[in-house]
Design a protein around this motif. Structure first.
Motif, PDB file in Angstrom:
ATOM      1  N   ALA A 196      37.848  24.469  24.669  1.00 60.32           N
ATOM      2  CA  ALA A 196      38.241  25.160  23.439  1.00 60.32           C
ATOM      3  C   ALA A 196      38.794  26.535  23.780  1.00 60.32           C
ATOM      4  CB  ALA A 196      37.040  25.270  22.502  1.00 60.32           C
ATOM      5  N   GLY A 197      38.137  27.231  24.698  1.00 64.87           N
ATOM      6  CA  GLY A 197      38.580  28.563  25.095  1.00 64.87           C
ATOM      7  C   GLY A 197      39.957  28.533  25.729  1.00 64.87           C
ATOM      8  N   GLY A 229      42.874  28.347  23.317  1.00 68.11           N
ATOM      9  CA  GLY A 229      43.137  29.438  22.388  1.00 68.11           C
ATOM     10  C   GLY A 229      42.098  29.668  21.309  1.00 68.11           C
ATOM     11  N   ILE A 230      40.923  29.065  21.420  1.00 67.10           N
ATOM     12  CA  ILE A 230      39.885  29.327  20.431  1.00 67.10           C
ATOM     13  C   ILE A 230      38.960  30.415  20.979  1.00 67.10           C
ATOM     14  CG2 ILE A 230      37.881  28.338  19.239  1.00 67.10           C
ATOM     15  CD1 ILE A 230      39.433  25.652  19.317  1.00 67.10           C
ATOM     16  N   LYS A 231      38.667  31.398  20.145  1.00 65.10           N
ATOM     17  CA  LYS A 231      37.807  32.492  20.615  1.00 65.10           C
ATOM     18  C   LYS A 231      36.357  32.040  20.498  1.00 65.10           C
ATOM     19  CE  LYS A 231      40.937  36.235  20.135  1.00 65.10           C
ATOM     20  NZ  LYS A 231      42.082  35.500  19.527  1.00 65.10           N
TER      21      LYS A 231
END
Lengths: 515, 338
Positions: free
Chosen positions: B224-225, B228-230
C-alpha cells in the motif's frame, strides 16, 4: 545399444493441493553426461529435482539409482547416495568464510580445534582441478554472485557426489561467468560426474548439454539427444501447439530498429545526477543520469542487488533522492511523492510482488486498482465506482489470462504466476507516460512472457516510455532500445541497440569499465 | 458465493455451541429447552424485553466498530473500554458544566464532548505508534487502566453524588438528556445515532477511496505504501476514529440511559465488542447483525438467571463457544480446500 542408466525416475507424480505439479514424469540420466532439463516456469523442472533430492515427498513413482530402487527421505539421504543439488537461492552463511561454508555440516573431526588445513588442501585441489577459482579465506558476503555459486558447487563436490543438479545456475551470472561455468561443467563430466542442468533458456542447453528432456505443465514432452534435434523441435516442445511462434517476440530472430530520437523530440523522463544515501551514510545510488524519449524502452542491466530496487523506488517517488533533479514531461517531480506520481501517470511492476505489490487479504478487483483507486474511471475522488471496477476486472482477468474464480476471489488464492499477471494487468491497464517494470516476467511461462513483450512493444508504438529493469540479459537484449548497466549504484555505461554486445555488457556488470 | 453459503458456517457454529453448552446445562440439572427458549425469546416476548435488547445493542455495536475499524487497517484496538469511559467522563463533564444551556445546544455539546474525548484517548496510542512505533495493542490495553483511575477520580471527586452508595456523579443538566423514541419503557434516540454510525462506517469502508486505502493498508502495508497510500496516517486515522466511536458509546450511555457517570458503567462491553468483531471477522456490514444477536443473548441471559436460576455466565460461555466454532469453521474450510 542402449547405454546403462545411472539414474532413473519412473512415473513420478506430485500433487500440491489441487494442482498436479508432476503427472507421471520419467527421466533418465546416463553416466558422464550433461542432461538439460528444459521448460518454462511452472513446468515442474525444479519440483522433479526436489523430489530426487528429497526436499519433496513424491506421491507416486520410483527412483532407481544404479539399478536399485532407493528411498530418499531428505537431502542427507540424497548426499549419501551421491546426489548434490545447487539451488537457485544459495544456502550459505554470509559471515563465514568460503572454507567454513564448504565444510559446514560434514563430519570433519575438528569439534574442539577448528583445524581445517587438511580440508583446505582437499578443497584447493578441487578448485584447481575443475577450474573453479575461489579464495577460500574470503568471507561469503564480500563475494559476487558468480563466486558464491562456485562455492555452492564446491560444497557438492567436496561431499563427493557423482550426480550434480544445478537449478537455473546462470541466473544472475554475467555472460563471462556463464562461459566459465560451462567450461567447468565439461571438466566435471569428463571426470566422471553426471550433471542435470535445469533451465528455461534454450540457447544454454543447446550449447552445453548432451541430452535434453523437455517438461511442460508437469508432463514429459520429449527427450532427445542434442545432435539429433533442431531448435524448432525444442521450441515447440516448450511452448505447446497453441502458441504462434512466428510472430512471437520471445523467439524472434529478426532485427528491430532502435527508436528514433530526433533532436526536437523532448524526453518524457529525465533524471540528472541523482544520488541516494541511506541512514547509515551508505551510498545506494551515485550520480545517475538517465533520459527516456517517447516510445523508448530503456533497459537497466546488472547483477541483482546493485541498486536496481533503489533506482525503481526513487523514480516512483517512494525514496527521495539526496541530490539531483527528476523531470516527467518537462515538469520537475524530484520532490513529488508516489501518491502524486501515480495520479500523474506512472505505472510500476515491482520486483518483489508478494511484499511490494500484492494485497493477499483483499480481492482481485481491489488488487487491480491499487495505486489508481483515486483515478478515473475507478473513482471520482471520494467514492469508488465498484461497478466499473468489477467490469474492468472481469475484462482484465480475461485479457491477461488470470486464473481466478472472479473479481471477488481473495488474492491469497492465486498462484505466483497469476499474482504476477495481476501486477502486469494493473500496470498496463492504465495509460502511463512512464512505466517502471522490474523483472516483469519473473515466474511466467513463455506464452505469458511473450504477451508481456507484445504489450510493451505496443506501449513503444504509442509513444510511451518504459524503464525495464531486468536481471535477465536476454530479456533486455530482446526488448530494450538502449541498455544502461548499473554496478554498485552507478551507471557504468549505456549501449545503443546497434552496439549491443553480451560480453561488453557482462564486463560492465562485473564493474570493469572499458577505457 | 451465495449469501446462504456464507452464513451457513455461522449457523452451524451457533447450533454447535448451543449443543455444547446445552450438555453442561443438562448436567447441572436444568431444563435445557426452557433455558434456551428463555435466552432466545425473552427479547421478543414483551416490548420491555425488546427495548432492553436495543439498549444493549447500542453500546455493543459501537464497541464492536471501535474494534473493527482499526482492524480493517490491520491494527488492534483493545482500548474501546477506556475510550468509552473517557467519552462518558467528557460527556458528563460537559453536561454538568453547561447544565443551564437549552437542549438544542446542550445535547450536541454532551455528545460531541464524548466523541472528542474518546478520539483524544484513541489518539494517544495512535501517536505513540506513529512517532515511536510502539505496539498499539499494548498502549490501548494499558490506557484502559488509566481510564479506570480517571473515572474513579471523577466519580468520587468534586462532582460526587453524596447520596449514592457507589462512586457516582451528580446528574447532568436535564436539558442534556437525549429525547426518547418511546417513553415507557424508555428508549432513547441514541439508537438512531448508533445505526447511522454503523451505516456510515460500512459505506465509508466499502465505497469510498479512503475506505479502500484502509483496506489496502490492512491487507499489506508495504505494498500500500509503495502504491502511494500514506500507511502510517491510515493507522492514526483508524485509531482516532475508533476512539471517537467508542467515546460516542460512552456519551450515549450518559445522555441516554444513566444521566450521570457511574463507576463500572462500561459493563463487559469491551470483551463482547471484541467477540462481535471477531465473529464478524472484521466485516463492518455483519457487525450490527451480530451485535443484535449478542444483545438478544445478553438480555435472555439475565432473564434466564432470574427465572431459572441458571448463572448468566452460561451465556457468556455460549458466546465464546460461538466464536470458537466460527474460527474452527475457517480451519475446516481450508482443510477441505487442500
Amino acid at each position: 545399444m542402449e547405454k546403462e542408466n545411472l539414474l532413473e525416475l519412473k512415473n513420478v507424480r506430485k500433487v500440491f493441493g489441487q494442482t498436479v505439479a508432476l503427472d507421471s514424469v520419467s527421466f533418465t540420466l546416463y553416466p558422464g553426461e550433461i542432461h538439460g532439463l528444459l521448460g518454462g516456469n511452472g513446468a515442474g523442472k525444479t519440483t522433479l529435482m526436489n523430489v530426487l533430492y528429497g526436499l519433496y515427498r513424491k506421491d507416486d513413482g520410483d527412483i532407481i539409482l544404479k539399478g536399485e530402487k532407493v528411498n530418499v527421505q531428505g537431502p542427507r539421504d540424497a548426499i549419501k547416495l551421491g546426489i548434490g543439488m545447487v539451488h537457485q537461492h544459495f544456502l550459505q552463511i554470509s559471515n563465514f568464510t568460503v572454507l567454513e561454508n564448504i565444510v559446514l555440516g560434514t563430519d570433519v573431526n575438528n569439534r574442539y580445534t577448528m583445524k581445517l588445513e587438511d580440508e583446505a588442501k582437499k578443497v584447493e585441489d578441487l578448485c584447481k582441478h575443475f577450474g573453479l577459482d575461489v579464495d577460500l579465506n574470503a568471507t561469503m558476503d564480500t563475494l559476487p554472485v558468480g563466486t558464491r555459486q562456485k562455492v555452492e558447487i564446491l560444497k557438492a563436490l567436496y561431499r563427493g557426489v557423482d550426480i550434480l543438479i544445478l537449478d537455473e545456475p546462470t541466473t544472475n551470472l554475467t555472460p563471462q561467468e556463464v562461459d566459465a561455468l560451462f567450461v567447468s561443467l565439461r571438466v566435471m563430466v569428463n571426470d566422471g560426474l553426471s550433471i542435470v542442468f535445469i533451465t528455461h533458456k534454450l540457447r544454454e542447453v543447446l550449447s552445453v548439454c548432451d541430452r535434453i528432456t523437455v517438461l511442460r505443465e508437469g508432463r514429459n514432452i520429449t527427450s532427445l539427444v542434442r545432435e539429433n534435434a533442431s531448435e524448432e523441435i525444442f521450441v515447440r516442445a516448450m511452448v505447446g501447439e497453441s502458441m504462434d511462434i512466428k510472430n512471437s517476440i520471445y523467439f524472434s530472430q529478426g532485427e528491430r530498429k532502435p527508436v528514433e530520437r530526433g533532436e526536437t523530440n523532448q524526453p518524457i523522463f529525465q533524471m540528472e545526477d541523482i544520488s541516494l544515501v541511506n541512514k547509515d551514510q551508505v551510498t545506494l545510488l551515485k550520480n545517475i543520469s538517465l533520459t527516456l524519449h517517447p516510445g523508448e524502452i530503456l533497459g537497466i542491466s546488472g547483477v541483482a542487488g546493485n541498486g536496481q530496487r533503489e533506482l525503481a523506488e526513487t523514480v516512483i517517488g517512494v525514496k527521495q533522492p539526496n541530490q539531483g533533479k527528476i523531470t516527467l514531461r518537462g515538469e520537475e517531480i524530484t520532490e513529488k511523492t508516489n501518491e502524486d506520481l501515480f495520479k500523474m501517470g506512472i505505472s510500476y511492476i515491482p520486483e518483489d510482488r508478494l511484499h511490494d505489490g500484492f494485497l493477499p487479504k483483499a480481492n482481485v478487483a481491489q488488487n487491480l486498482i491499487l495505486g489508481y483507486h483515486r483515478n478515473k474511471p475507478y473513482s471520482d475522488g471520494t467514492f469508488i465506482n465498484w461497478k466499473t471496477v468489477f467490469k474492468e476486472t472481469r475484462s482484465q482477468i480475461k485479457e491477461y489470462n488470470i486464473k481466478t474464480s472472479g473479481p471477488d476471489d481473495i488474492g491469497g488464492n492465486l498462484s505466483g504466476g497469476n499474482i504476477q499477471r495481476v501486477m502486469i494487468a494493473r500496470a498496463f491497464s492504465m495509460p502511463s507516460d512512464l512505466m517502471i517494470a522490474h523483472n516483469p516476467t519473473r515466474g511466467l511461462d513463455i506464452p505469458s512472457m511473450d504477451f508481456v513483450y507484445q504489450k510493451m512493444l505496443k506501449r513503444r508504438e504509442d509513444g510511451f516510455a518504459t524503464l525495464l529493469i531486468s536481471e535477465d540479459l536476454d530479456e533486455l537484449l530482446r526488448m530494450a532500445d538502449r541498455i544502461a548497466v548499473i554496478y554498485r549504484g552507478e551507471i557504468l555505461g549505456v549501449l545503443e541497440r546497434d552496439q549491443f554486445d553480451k560480453y561488453a555488457i557482462g564486463r560492465l556488470m562485473s564493474g570493469i569499465k572499458d577505457s | 458465493m451465495t449469501i446462504v453459503k456464507k452464513i451457513l458456517p455461522y449457523l452451524i457454529a451457533v447450533l454447535a455451541s448451543f449443543v455444547a453448552a446445552g450438555i453442561f446445562i443438562a448436567l447441572m440439572g436444568f431444563d435445557v429447552f426452557r433455558a434456551y427458549s428463555t435466552i432466545l425469546f425473552t427479547s421478543f416476548r414483551t416490548p420491555n424485553g425488546f427495548i432492553q435488547t436495543l439498549l444493549k445493542f447500542i453500546p455493543l455495536v459501537l464497541q464492536a466498530l471501535a474494534f473493527t475499524i482499526p482492524l480493517t487497517a490491520g491494527k488492534f484496538n483493545i482500548g474501546g473500554e477506556g475510550q468509552m469511559i473517557v467519552g462518558a467522563i467528557g460527556a458528563t463533564a460537559a453536561g454538568i458544566m453547561f447544565a443551564n444551556l437549552p437542549p438544542i445546544l446542550l445535547i450536541p455539546i454532551v455528545i460531541l464532548a464524548g466523541v472528542l474525548t474518546g478520539a483524544i484517548w484513541g489518539f494517544i496510542p495512535a501517536y505513540l505508534l506513529y512517532k515511536f512505533k510502539i505496539n498499539e495493542i499494548l498502549t490501548t490495553v494499558l490506557l484502559n487502566f488509566v481510564s479506570f483511575a480517571l473515572i474513579d477520580y471523577v466519580a468520587t471527586g468534586p462532582w460526587r453524588d453524596p447520596t449514592a452508595g457507589h462512586p457516582t456523579t451528580i446528574t447532568i443538566g436535564s436539558n442534556g438528556f437525549l429525547p426518547l423514541l418511546i417513553n415507557n419503557p424508555p428508549l432513547h434516540t441514541g439508537l438512531l445515532l448508533a445505526i447511522a454510525v454503523a451505516a456510515g462506517i460500512y459505506i465509508y469502508t466499502s465505497r469510498t477511496t479512503g475506505g479502500y486505502e484502509l483496506i489496502a493498508t490492512g491487507a499489506n502495508p508495504q505494498a500500500a505504501g509503495i502504491y502511494g497510500i500514506k500507511v502510517r496516517r491510515m493507522f492514526v486515522f483508524s485509531l482516532v476514529l475508533a476512539g471517537a466511536v467508542a467515546g460516542l458509546s460512552g456519551a450515549l450511555e450518559v445522555a441516554g440511559v444513566q444521566h450521570r457517570l457511574i463507576e463500572g458503567m462500561q459493563s463487559n462491553f469491551l470483551v463482547l465488542g471484541l467477540i462481535i468483531g471477531l465473529i464478524s471477522r472484521g466485516n463492518n456490514l455483519a457487525v450490527p447483525f451480530v451485535a443484535f444477536f449478542i444483545a438478544v443473548l445478553e438480555v435472555g441471559a439475565s432473564a434466564m438467571q432470574r427465572t431459572l436460576m441458571i448463572p448468566v455466565q452460561m451465556v457468556f460461555i455460549v458466546e465464546a463457544l460461538i466464536l470458537l466454532f466460527v474460527l474452527l469453521s475457517d480451519v475446516v474450510a481450508s482443510r477441505r480446500k487442500s
